[in-house]
Design an enzyme around this catalytic site. Structure first.
Site, mmCIF file in Angstrom:
data_model
loop_
_atom_site.group_PDB
_atom_site.id
_atom_site.type_symbol
_atom_site.label_atom_id
_atom_site.label_comp_id
_atom_site.label_asym_id
_atom_site.label_seq_id
_atom_site.Cartn_x
_atom_site.Cartn_y
_atom_site.Cartn_z
ATOM 1 N N GLU A 183 0.828 -1.220 0.000
ATOM 2 C CA GLU A 183 0.000 0.000 0.000
ATOM 3 C C GLU A 183 0.860 1.268 0.000
ATOM 4 O OE1 GLU A 183 -3.247 0.161 2.792
ATOM 5 O OE2 GLU A 183 -4.137 -1.674 2.015
HETATM 6 C C1 LIG Z 1 3.649 -9.379 0.117
HETATM 7 C C2 LIG Z 1 3.073 -8.387 -0.814
HETATM 8 C C3 LIG Z 1 1.710 -8.294 -0.973
HETATM 9 C C4 LIG Z 1 1.159 -7.421 -1.917
HETATM 10 N N1 LIG Z 1 -0.188 -7.430 -2.157
HETATM 11 C C5 LIG Z 1 -0.651 -6.737 -3.228
HETATM 12 C C6 LIG Z 1 -2.002 -6.889 -3.659
HETATM 13 O O1 LIG Z 1 -2.788 -7.622 -3.064
HETATM 14 N N2 LIG Z 1 -2.398 -6.205 -4.757
HETATM 15 C C7 LIG Z 1 -1.564 -5.388 -5.444
HETATM 16 O O2 LIG Z 1 -1.981 -4.824 -6.439
HETATM 17 N N3 LIG Z 1 -0.294 -5.184 -5.037
HETATM 18 C C8 LIG Z 1 0.179 -5.847 -3.959
HETATM 19 N N4 LIG Z 1 1.476 -5.692 -3.571
HETATM 20 C C9 LIG Z 1 2.300 -4.642 -4.210
HETATM 21 C C10 LIG Z 1 2.648 -3.543 -3.194
HETATM 22 O O3 LIG Z 1 1.484 -2.919 -2.730
HETATM 23 C C11 LIG Z 1 3.600 -2.463 -3.729
HETATM 24 O O4 LIG Z 1 2.921 -1.519 -4.451
HETATM 25 C C12 LIG Z 1 4.677 -2.969 -4.550
HETATM 26 O O5 LIG Z 1 5.324 -4.054 -3.938
HETATM 27 C C13 LIG Z 1 5.711 -1.871 -4.820
HETATM 28 O O6 LIG Z 1 6.415 -2.219 -5.966
HETATM 29 P P1 LIG Z 1 7.844 -2.924 -5.964
HETATM 30 O O7 LIG Z 1 7.848 -3.965 -4.894
HETATM 31 O O8 LIG Z 1 8.091 -3.329 -7.330
HETATM 32 O O9 LIG Z 1 8.823 -1.791 -5.485
HETATM 33 P P2 LIG Z 1 9.439 -0.589 -6.394
HETATM 34 O O10 LIG Z 1 8.328 0.225 -6.949
HETATM 35 O O11 LIG Z 1 10.419 -1.170 -7.294
HETATM 36 O O12 LIG Z 1 10.127 0.248 -5.267
HETATM 37 C C14 LIG Z 1 11.394 -0.106 -4.713
HETATM 38 C C15 LIG Z 1 11.798 0.978 -3.726
HETATM 39 O O13 LIG Z 1 11.873 2.238 -4.400
HETATM 40 C C16 LIG Z 1 11.134 3.199 -3.683
HETATM 41 N N5 LIG Z 1 10.599 4.174 -4.618
HETATM 42 C C17 LIG Z 1 9.875 3.978 -5.751
HETATM 43 N N6 LIG Z 1 9.576 5.149 -6.306
HETATM 44 C C18 LIG Z 1 10.101 6.128 -5.533
HETATM 45 C C19 LIG Z 1 10.112 7.545 -5.559
HETATM 46 N N7 LIG Z 1 9.534 8.246 -6.504
HETATM 47 N N8 LIG Z 1 10.743 8.196 -4.570
HETATM 48 C C20 LIG Z 1 11.355 7.522 -3.583
HETATM 49 N N9 LIG Z 1 11.368 6.188 -3.492
HETATM 50 C C21 LIG Z 1 10.737 5.505 -4.446
HETATM 51 C C22 LIG Z 1 10.048 2.418 -2.963
HETATM 52 O O14 LIG Z 1 9.613 3.127 -1.827
HETATM 53 C C23 LIG Z 1 10.787 1.152 -2.594
HETATM 54 O O15 LIG Z 1 11.488 1.366 -1.412
HETATM 55 C C24 LIG Z 1 2.018 -6.553 -2.627
HETATM 56 C C25 LIG Z 1 3.399 -6.603 -2.423
HETATM 57 C C26 LIG Z 1 3.925 -7.518 -1.541
HETATM 58 C C27 LIG Z 1 5.411 -7.594 -1.382
#
Ligand SMILES: Cc1cc2nc3c(=O)[nH]c(=O)nc-3n(C[C@H](O)[C@H](O)[C@H](O)COP(=O)(O)OP(=O)(O)OC[C@H]3O[C@@H](n4cnc5c(N)ncnc54)[C@H](O)[C@@H]3O)c2cc1C
Length: 820
Positions: free
Chosen positions: A503
């Site tokens: 989230e």
């Molecule tokens: C266990 C789990 C359950 C989930 N459940 C769902 C679900 O039910 N439905 C769903 O749709 N999604 C779900 N997600 C997705 C989740 O809500 C996140 O949105 C998603 O994991 C974020 O993308 P990423 O992991 O690819 O991280 P990335 O987007 O690759 O981010 C990596 C890091 O970069 C940082 N970052 C990115 N952009 C910026 C910026 N502009 N400025 C500063 N920092 C930044 C982030 O904060 C993070 O620390 C889930 C994820 C997990 C791990």
């Protein structure tokens, strides 16, 4: 004489600015003052240059009162400049900005919070039905959960747990009774998730997901009546298991950049040709997806053939797709760290859906992002913060107990100052986290949807939980590290990054969303200025003139307030209450003015570029967060009836928050983009140096003592968690803690009389001798024996035959899908 006049003039100006007297009234007062002076001057000798300056001053003031003149000279000129420097806002950013409402965040940005309004907010409460559900089915469910077996053996919830969750309506907490759900408040939803999370994260996440952002929530707010009637009762009963798929491999935090598509076309549905969408998606990380029967899906709708007669790119859209639909792939699982809730990828290849599967029907095509942002505006304050607080409460409860049970050098480890420090951090932080959780839930149940405060809760409470659990691990030493059925910390420790990532990952939430969104939404004038410069007509210029002059007044007032409150160490303002917390109200008022003034300067200096200055934005987010959480702490103390014994927790939390506010603001000013300005502002808001320091050792000791004994403060702090009375990992700790405390006097008497410290090795012998020599009674002896045995059971860790650990079944891993 002119010096006296100047002093009166400056004092009046400061008074008007401090009290935020409206511009026209201020001008009238100042002009009257200069006119009166002009009349009085006949009585004294006044140099002519001074009379001249006084005249110019009066004329300038009057010029400000003549709106057409000030527009011509000032605001119309600024209008064009503003249009250039205002941040460019994309459509999805605009929808995020429009989502939700503002609440106490607006009071903070005003620089002059109205404490009485906050104190009038009702106390958190649950209805009888909600309380009964919490004490009944929720307790029963907690009792059914064996954390070790679930995580390390079954890697799933047992079938009877799934059935109980469905039968008791856990999936329908937020669905109104009219649709077969329980219709619970945000307060109850959070309380249920918190209790479950204190026992087992997997069950908590399984229950929380259908009750947060997903099909249920979206249908409630945006579904057609037909969709609601069909799906809500089925979701409430657990007949349908929902999930919501937004995240794609290519689009994580920037979810709106997804490549998943829905092309408007005609296709066959129930043997008829109908208008619909052909969907293609590749999503990952989707919670409950492997077992879902109903997939909520976000995709970009396109209409290349103009079948809907309008734009080609229709925007992000949400639909409900039964997972049994042809072309849907679902079932594989990811393995999230430390937890085994269902989570996995899903793909769809040329899946045709009729228009009626779009949430809200065809008219809602393209409104998906707005719907999601609106739902998150409230939802972010419920589930994940509840998980965070559960982590804090369990850390407090278990660490205090363990530190009292575990002895080293013949002394409970909690009595060492080194352990007092982390204990105090856990106690103070947990008090603050829970206060913020409860206050925000009250706001939600009153109908507010405070997007910025929800983001603060999500970030601060999941991060706070991480810090608490880290401290708890250190306090427990090897006991925390060795996994097995006796370990009650390891899974919580391992799974902390999950709440931090989902989230809105915390780094992004802190550095981009909280201040970036707060500054625009909760600032009293910025949004009005931005809206005004969208247009260039006369009305827009008039609106801009009003906003810009009010904004200038707002800055001047906050400058004066920050300076005067700084010079008087907060005494220039009144606290809404007396007693030990009055000081903190005054300091928060002072820091609100300092924050409002500093953030305005950052915004003016950086204009639209401020959203790229994430380090400054992150520090301002921390300031804003602690201004809010500090207010929540004070409100919580009042709600609890101002219990004297809770003051160490309040003091620790407030001292820590004020210190963080100070250091974050100083960090902003040290790195201010224009040289010299930072030092100047620092001299204004901290005129007498740094006023705040971290909580004192004395306060820390008192907090630690609260956690190391059974008392009402500790009970209030841990309220809402599941207290096991069984012979399991956490139940053993509660049991031993009670015995160790109740036998402490007898144990000391034995040790003192026999000049030997009681321990596992000697207690049988010493107790026997102590009874024989009349030092303790037989009853006391039994208590000491039981306490020693119970303590030993707590301190034990698990070991396994080598074979059991080294036996390894090669899992049938599916190769990772290519980025899509
Ligand atoms: C266990 C789990 C359950 C989930 N459940 C769902 C679900 O039910 N439905 C769903 O749709 N999604 C779900 N997600 C997705 C989740 O809500 C996140 O949105 C998603 O994991 C974020 O993308 P990423 O992991 O690819 O991280 P990335 O987007 O690759 O981010 C990596 C890091 O970069 C940082 N970052 C990115 N952009 C910026 C910026 N502009 N400025 C500063 N920092 C930044 C982030 O904060 C993070 O620390 C889930 C994820 C997990 C791990």
């Amino acid at each position: 004489m002119e010096f006296l006049y100047l002093a009166v003039l400056i004092f009046t100006l400061l008074l008007l600015a401090y009290n935020r007297v409206p511009l026209m009234i201020s001008i009238a007062i100042m002009v009257s003052l200069t006119v009166a002076w002009t009349e009085l001057r006949h009585l004294f000798y006044v140099p002519s240059w001074f009379r001249f300056a006084n005249g110019i001053f009066a004329v300038t003031l009057m010029g400000f009162a003549i709106k057409p003149l000030r527009r011509l000279l000032i605001s119309d000129r600024l209008f064009g400049w503003f249009r250039k420097v205002m941040p460019t806002v994309s459509e999805t950013e605009q929808e995020a900005l429009d989502a939700g409402t503002v609440w106490w965040d607006a009071e903070i940005f005003s620089g002059r919070p109205r404490w009485r309004a906050l104190l009038k907010t009702p106390k958190p409460s649950l209805s009888e039905k909600e309380q009964a559900f919490l004490d009944g089915p929720t307790d029963v469910l907690c009792h059914m959960l064996d954390d070790w077996k679930i995580c390390d053996h079954y890697r799933n919830l047992p079938e009877e747990v799934w059935s109980y969750i469905r039968e008791q309506g856990f999936f329908g907490l937020i669905i109104p009774e009219a649709y077969g759900g329980l219709g619970f408040s945000a307060q109850a939803n959070s309380a249920i998730v918190l209790k479950l999370a204190s026992r087992n994260q997997t069950a908590a996440v399984t229950v929380m997901v259908p009750n947060s952002l997903g099909p249920g929530e979206l249908l409630l707010h945006y579904g057609t009546e037909e969709q609601k009637k069909h799906y809500l009762p089925r979701l409430a009963s657990g007949e349908e298991v929902p999930c919501f798929a937004l995240t794609s491999p290519s689009a994580g935090s920037d979810a709106a950049s997804m490549n998943d598509t829905g092309v408007v076309c005609k296709g066959m549905y129930r043997s008829k040709e109908v208008l619909g969408l052909r969907l293609n998606w590749n999503k990952r990380y989707i919670t409950l997806a492997p077992v879902a029967t109903l997939l909520g899906l976000a995709f970009k709708a396109q209409d290349p053939d103009g079948l809907l007669g309008g734009k080609k790119d229709l925007g992000i859209t949400c639909a409900l797709v039964p997972t049994s639909t042809e072309g849907v792939t679902i079932g594989n699982r990811h393995m999230p760290v430390g937890s085994v809730f269902m989570n996995g990828p899903t793909q769809g290849k040329d899946v045709f859906i009729p228009m009626e599967w779009v949430i809200g029907g065809q008219e809602r095509i393209g409104q998906g992002w707005r719907m999601l942002m609106q739902s998150l505006a409230a939802g972010r304050a419920i589930s994940l913060p509840a998980l965070g607080v559960a982590g804090g409460k369990m850390s407090a409860l278990m660490s205090g107990a363990y530190a009292r049970i575990r002895k080293q050098f013949g002394v409970p480890i909690g009595f060492f100052e080194g352990i007092e420090e982390p204990l105090a951090r856990i106690g103070g932080r947990t008090y603050r986290m829970d206060a913020a959780r409860k206050l925000t839930l009250v706001a939600l149940d009153q109908g507010h949807r405070p997007a910025v405060l929800s983001a603060i809760l999500k970030y601060q409470l999941t991060e706070g939980s991480r810090v608490c659990i880290n401290d708890a691990m250190d306090i427990h030493g090897g006991k925390g590290v060795i996994t097995g059925p006796s370990n009650y910390l390891a899974h919580a420790y391992q799974s902390v990054p999950i709440s931090i990532t989902v989230e809105g990952a915390n780094i992004l939430t802190r550095s981009l969303i909280i201040f970036g969104q707060g500054a625009i939404r909760a600032h009293p004038w910025l949004l009005k200025e931005m809206e005004a410069v969208q247009d260039s007509g006369t009305e827009a210029r008039r609106a801009f003139d009003k906003a810009i002059f009010s904004h200038a007044g707002h800055i001047i007032s906050n400058l004066v307030r920050a300076l005067l409150l700084g010079l008087t160490a907060g005494w220039a303002t009144r606290s809404p209450t007396g007693g030990p917390t009055a000081h903190y109200y005054r300091q928060l008022t002072r820091m609100c003015a300092a924050f409002a003034f500093s953030s305005d300067l950052v915004l003016i200096t950086l204009g639209g570029k401020f959203k790229f200055k994430e380090k400054l934005s992150g520090r301002l987010a921390d300031t804003l967060s602690h201004l809010y959480m500090g207010a929540a702490v004070l409100k919580n103390f009042e709600d609890d009836g101002r219990p004297e014994e809770d003051l160490p927790l309040v003091r620790w939390a407030m001292d820590d928050s004020l210190y963080i506010i100070q250091e974050s603001l100083k960090g902003v000013l040290r790195n201010f983009p224009l040289p010299g300005i930072g030092s100047l502002v620092s001299a204004i808001i901290f005129p007498l140096g740094s006023p705040y320091s971290q909580a004192s050792d004395r306060t820390g000791k008192k907090v630690a003592q609260l956690l190391l004994s059974e008392n009402a403060s500790r009970e209030r702090l841990a309220a809402g968690v599941y207290l096991s009375d069984e012979d399991d990992a956490s139940g053993r700790v509660h049991h031993a803690f009670h015995l160790v405390l109740t036998s402490a006097n007898a144990e000391s008497a034995v040790g003192n009389a026999l000049k030997e410290k009681v321990n596992w090795g000697n207690y049988q012998r010493l107790v026997k001798r102590a009874v024989e020599s009349g030092v303790i009674t037989e009853e006391q002896a039994t208590l000491v024996r039981m306490a020693q045995q119970a303590a030993r059971a707590v301190i034990e860790v698990d070991d396994f035959p080598r074979k059991q650990i080294e036996e390894f079944e090669e899992p049938a891993f599916r190769p990772a899908t290519k980025s899509g």
